[in-house]
Scaffold this active site. Structure first.
Site, mmCIF file in Angstrom:
data_model
loop_
_atom_site.group_PDB
_atom_site.id
_atom_site.type_symbol
_atom_site.label_atom_id
_atom_site.label_comp_id
_atom_site.label_asym_id
_atom_site.label_seq_id
_atom_site.Cartn_x
_atom_site.Cartn_y
_atom_site.Cartn_z
ATOM 1 N N CYS A 158 0.944 -1.181 -0.075
ATOM 2 C CA CYS A 158 0.119 -0.280 0.058
ATOM 3 C C CYS A 158 0.908 0.954 -0.006
ATOM 4 C CB CYS A 158 -1.034 -0.415 1.622
ATOM 5 S SG CYS A 158 -1.837 1.204 1.511
ATOM 6 N N CYS A 208 -0.594 4.128 1.812
ATOM 7 C CA CYS A 208 -0.555 3.965 3.073
ATOM 8 C C CYS A 208 1.112 4.724 3.816
ATOM 9 C CB CYS A 208 -0.779 2.777 4.257
ATOM 10 S SG CYS A 208 -2.036 1.598 3.136
ATOM 11 N N ASP A 209 2.150 3.760 3.073
ATOM 12 C CA ASP A 209 3.778 3.695 3.497
ATOM 13 C C ASP A 209 4.380 5.299 2.489
ATOM 14 O OD1 ASP A 209 2.745 1.890 5.626
ATOM 15 O OD2 ASP A 209 2.501 0.020 4.250
#
Ligand code: FAD
Ligand code: NDP
Length: 367
Positions: A184, A187-188
């Site tokens: 992701c 997200c990261d």
């Protein structure tokens, strides 16, 4: 590295807080307007009855809920609690901007869009539980659905559990998972270990294009590693990615190994045509290789295709069990868009409504 679950957990917690507010509003609305069924009012009951139970929390589930609630079916919806590692709201909670959902000419954040879906479901009286359905029994009527603290007896069911990102396995893939390898980018990607470092994305679909483009905000360079010599992504997304000066495509390539000391430092990338192996120094690797339908909890009770997607009768949302319907990515491996998921959610609610009329299901009948 920022763990993948942190932003998701944060959004899940944010939603839980909203659930409490939503539940309070629902109870207030219920006491001042038409009397809801006792099942829908008392969240403490272990066994609830309903004419329609919806499982899922993406655009398909919420569109179904909006239509069903407006048709006064008083649906119960299980939105899951980090079901398949995804926050309530589904896949859109893992993306930044959604630019192709009608009604938002300037685009809208994925999380904002899912919040709006949820609010609209609540507005018309959907009862939402933040629990994951772990088991179902469709062998007898009413259908049974089992969640963490509740069992629901339902006259009809809509399965809208969506799909989950796939991961690859190769030497080092587990060792460096969450230490440079992620599924992701949204997200990261902003984590300090990726800042101004070369990064790589595996895949050739829209997700790979979107994630690679997104990562150019943080990385010094982004490689797209693709196993073939052409992308399956839409032309506009391809163009956006390949015209970005920070992106380089490695065609006909697969990752053979990930290496490093404490965190990821590089990849051995094999050219599948020539067999030559490239040593690619990267600090981050992001999988963007598609999804798996979330159908394991069905435990073979509905007909699935060879890839695990729920089979529906063409032109309808009817599954192999009469009265059980499926909508969204869980039954669609071709289009997989928010708007098509929403469209099939609408179809599922209308199909469920017709089914309930056909069997003479009325409010209170199954309570
Ligand atoms: P999903 O969104 O998959 O949601 C289903 C959810 O149900 C799960 O995530 C989980 O929270 C819940 N659930 C699962 N199992 C259970 C269970 N057993 N019990 C209870 N709850 C459960 N599409 C677009 O149109 N535009 C875009 O810009 C776009 N961007 C995307 C970006 C990314 C990174 C990804 C991964 C997808 C993107 N898509 C986009 C595709 C879009 O997100 C999906 O097509 C859409 O969300 C599918 O909706 P759905 O309702 O089928 O379910
Ligand atoms: P896709 O299934 O479309 O693409 C998956 C990609 O990963 C393919 O290129 C595939 O290669 C590759 N792949 C699959 N398995 C492997 C493997 N084992 N090893 C190496 N590569 C592999 O998934 P996406 O997540 O990209 O997209 C899913 C849906 O979401 C699509 O409908 C897409 O349009 C939508 N979406 C839309 C966005 C938008 O409009 N903004 C953004 C993101 C997604 P191959 O091509 O060779 O099969």
């Amino acid at each position: 590295m920022v763990s993948r679950c942190c932003p998701l957990l944060f959004s899940a917690l944010k939603r839980t807080a909203r659930n409490l507010v939503g539940a309070a509003l629902l109870t207030t609305a219920a006491s001042s307007s038409s009397k809801p069924s006792s099942s829908a009012m008392d969240a403490d009951l272990q066994t609830l009855t309903t004419r329609l139970c919806i499982v899922g929390s993406g655009p398909a589930a919420h569109t179904a809920a909006i239509y069903a609630a407006r048709a006064e079916l008083k649906p119960i919806l299980f939105e899951g609690w980090m079901a398949n590692d995804i926050a309530p709201g589904g896949q859109l909670t893992t993306t930044s901007d959604v630019e192709n959902f009608p009604g938002f000419p300037d685009g809208i954040g994925g999380l904002d869009l899912t919040d709006k879906f949820r609010a609209q479901s609540l507005r018309f009286g959907t009862q939402i539980f933040t629990e994951t359905v772990s088991k179902v029994d469709f062998s007898s009527f009413p259908f049974k659905l089992f969640a963490d603290s509740k069992t629901v007896l339902a006259d009809s069911v809509i399965i809208a559990t969506g799909a989950v990102a796939r991961r690859l396995t190769f030497p080092g893939s587990d060792t460096f998972w969450n230490r440079g390898i992620s599924a992701c980018a949204v997200c990261d990607g902003a984590a300090p270990i990726f800042r101004d470092k070369p990064l790589a994305v595996i895949g050739g679909g829209d997700s790979a294009m979107e994630e690679a483009t997104f990562l150019t905000k943080y990385g010094s360079k982004v490689y797209i590693i693709h196993r073939r010599n052409e992308f399956r992504a839409s032309k506009i997304m391809q163009h956006r990615a390949v015209s970005n000066p920070k992106i380089e495509v490695l065609w006909n390539s697969v990752v053979a190994e990930a290496y490093g000391e404490r965190s990821l430092e590089g990849l051995k990338v094999k050219d599948v045509k020539s067999g030559s192996v490239l040593d690619l120094k990267v600090s981050g690797l992001f999988f963007a290789i598609g999804h798996e339908p979330a159908t394991k909890f069905l435990d073979g009770q509905l007909e699935l295709d060879s890839d695990g997607y729920v089979v529906t009768k063409p032109g309808t949302t009817q599954t192999s069990v009469k009265g059980v319907f499926a909508a969204g990515d869980v039954q669609d491996k071709k289009y997989r868009q928010a708007i098509t998921a929403a469209g099939s959610g609408c179809m599922a609610a209308l199909d469920a409504e017709h089914f309930l009329q056909e069997i003479g299901s009325q409010e209170g009948k199954s309570e």
